[in-house]
Design a protein around this motif. Sequence first.
Motif, PDB file in Angstrom:
ATOM      1  N   LEU A 252       0.828  -1.193   0.000  1.00 20.16           N
ATOM      2  CA  LEU A 252       0.000   0.000   0.000  1.00 20.16           C
ATOM      3  C   LEU A 252       0.868   1.250   0.000  1.00 20.16           C
ATOM      4  CD1 LEU A 252      -2.603  -1.058   2.715  1.00 20.16           C
ATOM      5  CD2 LEU A 252      -2.653  -1.511   0.247  1.00 20.16           C
ATOM      6  N   SER A 253       0.267   2.338  -0.421  1.00 20.66           N
ATOM      7  CA  SER A 253       0.912   3.644  -0.369  1.00 20.66           C
ATOM      8  C   SER A 253       0.057   4.600   0.441  1.00 20.66           C
ATOM      9  CB  SER A 253       1.108   4.218  -1.781  1.00 20.66           C
ATOM     10  OG  SER A 253       2.078   3.499  -2.490  1.00 20.66           O
ATOM     11  N   CYS A 254       0.715   5.536   1.083  1.00 20.72           N
ATOM     12  CA  CYS A 254       0.027   6.590   1.822  1.00 20.72           C
ATOM     13  C   CYS A 254       0.214   7.881   1.033  1.00 20.72           C
ATOM     14  CB  CYS A 254       0.629   6.716   3.221  1.00 20.72           C
ATOM     15  SG  CYS A 254      -0.199   7.961   4.255  1.00 20.72           S
ATOM     16  N   ILE A 255      -0.881   8.435   0.537  1.00 22.07           N
ATOM     17  CA  ILE A 255      -0.832   9.639  -0.289  1.00 22.07           C
ATOM     18  C   ILE A 255      -1.131  10.859   0.584  1.00 22.07           C
ATOM     19  CG2 ILE A 255      -1.681  10.769  -2.369  1.00 22.07           C
ATOM     20  CD1 ILE A 255      -0.369   8.041  -2.833  1.00 22.07           C
ATOM     21  N   VAL A 256      -0.239  11.850   0.530  1.00 21.52           N
ATOM     22  CA  VAL A 256      -0.425  13.071   1.323  1.00 21.52           C
ATOM     23  C   VAL A 256      -0.189  14.289   0.445  1.00 21.52           C
ATOM     24  CG1 VAL A 256       0.300  11.926   3.450  1.00 21.52           C
ATOM     25  CG2 VAL A 256       1.996  13.144   2.066  1.00 21.52           C
TER      26      VAL A 256
END
Length: 296
Positions: free
Chosen positions: A165-169
């Motif tokens: 997964l990736s965390c998009i900010v």
Amino acid sequence: MNTTQLECFVQVADSLNFRRAADELHLSQPTVSKQVSSLEEELGGTLFVRTTREVSLTSFGSSFLPDAREILRMSYAAAERARKRAEGTELAIGYSDPNDLMRLSPVLDRLRSESRGLHITLGLGPRDANVDKLAREQFDIVLGFEGSSIEAAGIVFRSLSTDGLSCIVRKDSPFAEFDEVGYEEVAGYPQVVCLPASIRRRGSKSQEAIPKTDEAHTITCSTITEAFCLVDAGFGYALVPSIETMPDPNQKALRWKGEAKATFGAYVREGFRDGLVPRFLEIAEEEYRQPRLHVV
């Protein structure tokens, strides 16, 4: 009800003249009248008011006309798709998120260069609905994440990529200075969650994949595109499958420390041996193994 009946009805409705309709359809006027009468008998209602001077649609005929046009459109489209499939030049692909098209382009580019006269049809819709269309041969391939809810007979899943997964900010987020975050860093912050069902339905493991926070501060999305939009609007960070990570220039993709994995691939009908589908899968398996560039 058949297409000849519907064609006669629609042509008469357009011209309000049986003779002109017969000329347009290259049929005799008695044939057109007979087809319309048989349709009226089948439908149980009168479609036209006929006098010696004019022809007009009844209210019943007016209400049925849009349906007749749609039935004909679908019939013509289905026949055209069948013809192109028989020629080996048609490929209909269903997808669930506009973001899926980003990685599809290089696959189609290679396929186009190999297949003269290739025609592509793309259809956006929920994954399960697309798979249902695949089973009914309205699609040849459906792209999406693997999920346990698929139960259509004769449908198989071919994995193209499995990733974390990736965390998009947003770049002005307090997390933007990191390259990797996990539950401890983001717990309690507003979040946008867009995960495939295969991750959400893993019982206890799903609790590890989705950080615990107040439900009032959590928005669940159905598409990655929606998640990116909400992050850009300041609704918090987004947790998305890495394979779908392509944020805009105002965002940054961080690696997620959790072990949850998302498998993306293609649903196809069993028994395919030749034609465009096998070659599409060969190319896709090569292209989807390529690292995805993250915008930082």
